[in-house]
Design a protein around this motif. Structure first.
Motif, short mmCIF file in Angstrom:
data_model
loop_
_atom_site.label_atom_id
_atom_site.label_comp_id
_atom_site.label_asym_id
_atom_site.label_seq_id
_atom_site.Cartn_x
_atom_site.Cartn_y
_atom_site.Cartn_z
N HIS A 5 0.83 -1.21 0.00
CA HIS A 5 0.00 0.00 0.00
C HIS A 5 0.86 1.26 0.00
O HIS A 5 1.90 1.32 0.66
CB HIS A 5 -0.89 -0.02 1.25
CG HIS A 5 -1.76 1.18 1.39
ND1 HIS A 5 -2.80 1.45 0.53
CD2 HIS A 5 -1.75 2.19 2.30
CE1 HIS A 5 -3.39 2.57 0.91
NE2 HIS A 5 -2.78 3.04 1.97
N THR A 6 0.45 2.27 -0.73
CA THR A 6 1.15 3.57 -0.74
C THR A 6 0.17 4.66 -0.33
O THR A 6 -0.91 4.77 -0.89
CB THR A 6 1.69 3.89 -2.14
OG1 THR A 6 2.52 2.82 -2.58
CG2 THR A 6 2.52 5.16 -2.11
N ALA A 7 0.58 5.46 0.65
CA ALA A 7 -0.28 6.55 1.14
C ALA A 7 0.17 7.89 0.55
O ALA A 7 1.36 8.12 0.35
CB ALA A 7 -0.23 6.61 2.66
N GLY A 115 0.94 2.66 8.45
CA GLY A 115 1.00 2.92 7.01
C GLY A 115 0.00 2.14 6.18
O GLY A 115 -0.54 2.65 5.20
N ASP A 116 -0.28 0.89 6.56
CA ASP A 116 -1.19 0.06 5.76
C ASP A 116 -2.65 0.43 5.96
O ASP A 116 -3.51 -0.04 5.22
CB ASP A 116 -0.97 -1.42 6.09
CG ASP A 116 0.38 -1.91 5.57
OD1 ASP A 116 0.88 -1.32 4.60
OD2 ASP A 116 0.92 -2.88 6.14
N PRO A 251 -0.92 12.33 -8.15
CA PRO A 251 -0.18 11.07 -8.21
C PRO A 251 0.34 10.66 -6.83
O PRO A 251 0.65 11.52 -5.99
CB PRO A 251 0.98 11.38 -9.16
CG PRO A 251 1.11 12.86 -9.14
CD PRO A 251 -0.25 13.41 -8.89
N LEU A 252 0.42 9.37 -6.62
CA LEU A 252 0.94 8.84 -5.36
C LEU A 252 2.47 8.93 -5.36
O LEU A 252 3.09 9.10 -6.41
CB LEU A 252 0.47 7.40 -5.16
CG LEU A 252 -1.00 7.26 -4.79
CD1 LEU A 252 -1.44 5.81 -4.84
CD2 LEU A 252 -1.29 7.86 -3.42
N PRO A 253 3.08 8.82 -4.17
CA PRO A 253 4.54 8.95 -4.08
C PRO A 253 5.29 8.00 -4.99
O PRO A 253 4.88 6.86 -5.19
CB PRO A 253 4.84 8.62 -2.60
CG PRO A 253 3.58 8.94 -1.89
CD PRO A 253 2.47 8.64 -2.84
N PHE A 262 7.65 10.22 5.29
CA PHE A 262 6.58 9.42 5.88
C PHE A 262 6.37 8.14 5.07
O PHE A 262 6.44 8.16 3.84
CB PHE A 262 5.27 10.21 5.90
CG PHE A 262 5.21 11.25 6.98
CD1 PHE A 262 4.88 10.92 8.30
CD2 PHE A 262 5.48 12.58 6.68
CE1 PHE A 262 4.83 11.89 9.28
CE2 PHE A 262 5.41 13.56 7.67
CZ PHE A 262 5.09 13.21 8.98
N PHE A 263 6.12 7.03 5.76
CA PHE A 263 5.78 5.74 5.14
C PHE A 263 6.85 5.27 4.17
O PHE A 263 6.56 4.60 3.17
CB PHE A 263 4.42 5.82 4.43
CG PHE A 263 3.32 6.39 5.29
CD1 PHE A 263 2.99 5.81 6.51
CD2 PHE A 263 2.62 7.52 4.88
CE1 PHE A 263 1.98 6.34 7.30
CE2 PHE A 263 1.61 8.06 5.67
CZ PHE A 263 1.29 7.47 6.88
#
Length: 278
Positions: A5-7, A115-116, A251-253, A262-263
């Motif tokens: 997962h990506t936050a 994070g998840d 867009p996600l990281p 972070f994360f």
């Protein structure tokens, strides 16, 4: 796909106090939660907590307890309106204002334990360009600069952009006009800021939109509630709804950038397993 997962991580900042950063951070969080996102809102004003006061919350633990080792991050989380999970800061604790770089890094890394279970982390930074502001902004994926129609707001936003660009190589910022008297005023504020950044800095600014001036904001504050919850049909609540839809499409990281973020563990895992973050 390996399912790691990506936050999304958004730092709400602006340089100057009084531009409405906390109002933006709180109401944007609620609007994102309404879109079905799992949102955590971090009060980054470490020594002068204001989110819990703004929302009438009475947290059992704060970030001071986490840093002192008295609890885990999951113990600090407080359920706020709309299902937003809030990480309250401490109030009136001087040591929290002067955390060491190692303490800042430890605080940011502590978020890996949740994070998840997070889709979006919104950070309400303190005013100014102090160490905690820079630390949180650098650790985020997106920087949302809040400006309003005051000369010092544009000056301070520019000073923050200049510092982050010159000293840390950051070159991408998003801008939100708050308390705007009209949509055109918001665009004019953005134009003022881009005029100076284009002249003196190598940065890209993107305009997110404007939140209109709304008397209901003051009423919501007096009621210790977010305007998005208290006056959901108000013009500012509708603006936050529209802005949240834009933010949700960011867009996600991507790959790790070589400093504390972070994360970070989740993203390193993605890279190792050959699944580049989408």
């Amino acid at each position: 796909m390996d399912g790691v997962h990506t936050a999304q991580v958004i730092a709400v900042t602006g340089g100057k106090g009084g531009v409405g950063k906390t109002t933006v951070a709180v109401n944007l969080s609620l609007a994102l939660a309404e879109l079905g996102r799992r949102v955590v809102l971090l009060d980054g004003n470490l020594g002068l907590a204001n989110i819990d006061a703004l929302l009438g919350l009475a947290p059992q633990y704060t970030l001071a307890d986490l840093i002192e080792g008295r609890c885990e991050l999951s113990d600090v989380l407080v359920r706020g309106p709309g299902g937003v999970q809030i990480v309250p800061a401490a109030s009136g604790i001087r040591s929290m204002v002067h955390l060491s770089p190692a303490q800042h890094a430890g605080l940011i890394q502590a978020f890996s334990e949740i994070g998840d279970s997070v889709d979006v982390l919104v950070i309400d930074t303190a005013a100014g360009i102090g160490a905690s502001v820079v630390s949180f902004v650098r650790a985020a994926q997106e920087v949302l600069l809040v400006v309003c129609d005051e000369p010092t707001s544009i000056t301070d936003a520019y000073a923050l952009i200049k510092l982050l660009n010159r000293d840390y190589g950051m070159n991408h910022f998003r801008v939100l006009a708050n308390m705007a008297q009209s949509p055109q005023e918001g665009r004019n504020l953005f134009a003022k800021l881009t005029k100076v950044t284009e002249r003196f800095l190598d940065v890209t600014l993107q305009y997110v939109g404007a939140v209109p001036y709304d008397e209901n904001v003051r009423k919501a504050v007096q009621n210790q509630r977010a305007i998005y919850e208290n006056f959901p049909r108000s013009k500012s609540a509708q603006a936050f709804q529209a802005i949240a839809l834009k933010v949700d499409a960011w867009p996600l990281p991507g790959d790790p950038r070589g400093h504390v973020e972070f994360f970070l563990e989740q993203r390193i895992k993605k890279v190792r397993e050959g699944d580049s973050p989408r």
